[in-house]
Design an enzyme around this catalytic site. Structure first.
Site, mmCIF file in Angstrom:
data_model
loop_
_atom_site.group_PDB
_atom_site.id
_atom_site.type_symbol
_atom_site.label_atom_id
_atom_site.label_comp_id
_atom_site.label_asym_id
_atom_site.label_seq_id
_atom_site.Cartn_x
_atom_site.Cartn_y
_atom_site.Cartn_z
ATOM 1 N N ASP A 47 6.295 -30.373 36.924
ATOM 2 C CA ASP A 47 5.195 -29.325 36.163
ATOM 3 C C ASP A 47 5.202 -29.824 34.752
ATOM 4 O O ASP A 47 6.146 -30.355 33.990
ATOM 5 C CB ASP A 47 5.922 -27.921 35.968
ATOM 6 C CG ASP A 47 5.605 -27.225 37.436
ATOM 7 O OD1 ASP A 47 4.809 -27.531 38.327
ATOM 8 O OD2 ASP A 47 6.527 -26.337 37.749
ATOM 9 N N ASP A 89 7.531 -18.903 35.732
ATOM 10 C CA ASP A 89 7.962 -19.640 34.695
ATOM 11 C C ASP A 89 7.861 -19.031 33.381
ATOM 12 O O ASP A 89 7.144 -17.922 33.378
ATOM 13 C CB ASP A 89 7.671 -21.173 34.852
ATOM 14 C CG ASP A 89 6.100 -21.176 34.356
ATOM 15 O OD1 ASP A 89 5.491 -20.394 33.981
ATOM 16 O OD2 ASP A 89 5.637 -22.527 34.747
#
Length: 306
Positions: A47, A89
């Site tokens: 990511d 997140d």
């Protein structure tokens, strides 16, 4: 007529310690430019906000990417307890909160539910395709994305530290296709307090370690010089998970032409997938049958290395 891609015919692996704030694709493009390479790819996306090892395959090494992708990987990540986000997140919008904070013992006990063969639902904000479109694009457009659970092998999941009641540092070793954000989300749900990933670092992936990776600053400083070439690791490292067989010149020629070739094998049985080498250099990957390797991937010697 297709335009010929410019760049050097160079093969091997360059290990990058990816910083936060950049996509894996951007790192690949940076390395391709810095190495002046014709072809490059990576072995497993990180990511944008994640850091750690990102192994970049150049040239013929791109044919070994699946074997690194399938290898075990280690992640260290901090879970923020008490909050769920829509992206699982730190970058996402908080969608649920809880004042409950589990004890260390409760967390350690719960982690056992995520070890072994588990089923995991990927985050809605992920690159999984749904009806031909990326899930994150649909989620950004406000669509309610339903993703199917996928199998994941988790070798180990342990608690490393608890800096305060809101944060817990975990380390996970897992197989292909694991989403750390899903682990944080599901752990928070199991504990009844919600959770999301605050920080994520991939410590190692197969034979590659973040500690041995180059920073982007180092890559910029050494770009297009022999100094950077010196960090290039041989493509054969990408085959370390497979058994090796050896071949003579005649066998190598047949294999490179896509035909079965005679090999010398030890501790390999009929039907095993393995790779053949000649003088230590990879020739092909294939299936061993009755003294021959039947190739599925063939490696073309780099012209720059000749």
């Amino acid at each position: 007529m297709a335009r010929k891609r410019k760049g050097r015919d160079i093969s091997g692996w360059l290990v990058v310690d990816k910083p936060a704030g950049i996509t894996s694709t951007s790192v690949v493009n940076k390395v391709r430019w810095a190495m002046d390479a014709k072809k490059a790819g990576h072995a497993g996306t990180l990511d944008p906000d994640a850091t750690g090892v990102l192994a970049i395959a150049l040239g013929e090494a791109t044919k070994t990417v699946p074997y690194i992708t399938d290898a075990l990987k280690s992640y260290r990540f901090t879970v923020r307890l008490g909050q769920a986000t829509n992206t699982d997140d730190l970058e996402g919008e908080v969608i649920a909160r809880s004042d409950l904070r589990p004890s260390d013992d409760e967390i350690k006990t719960c982690l056992g539910q995520f070890v072994g063969d588990i089923m995991q639902v990927p985050p809605k904000f992920s690159a999984i395709k749904v009806d031909g479109q990326r899930a994150y694009k649909l989620a950004r457009d406000g669509e309610d994305v339903e993703l199917a659970a996928r199998p994941l092998w988790v070798e180990e999941l342990v608690m490393i530290d608890r800096e305060d009641s809101d944060h817990v540092l975990l380390e996970m070793i897992c197989g292909k296709g694991g989403y750390v954000r899903s682990i944080a989300r599901d752990l928070g749900e199991k504990l009844g307090c919600f959770g999301h990933v605050r920080e994520l670092r991939r410590v190692w992936s197969g034979p590659f370690e973040a500690a041995n990776g180059l920073s982007l600053d180092q890559i910029n400083e050494m770009a297009k010089t022999p100094d950077l070439d010196a960090y290039l690791q041989p493509l054969e490292i990408g085959l370390s998970e497979l058994p090796e067989v050896k071949c003579a010149a005649d066998g190598a020629t047949r294999l490179r032409n896509g035909n079965p070739g005679l090999v010398i094998a030890h501790d390999v049985t009929y039907g095993d997938e393995c790779w053949a080498s000649q003088d230590g250099k990879a020739v092909a990957v294939g299936v061993f049958k009755a003294g021959e390797l039947h190739p599925s991937r063939v490696f073309v010697p780099s012209q720059d290395a000749e």
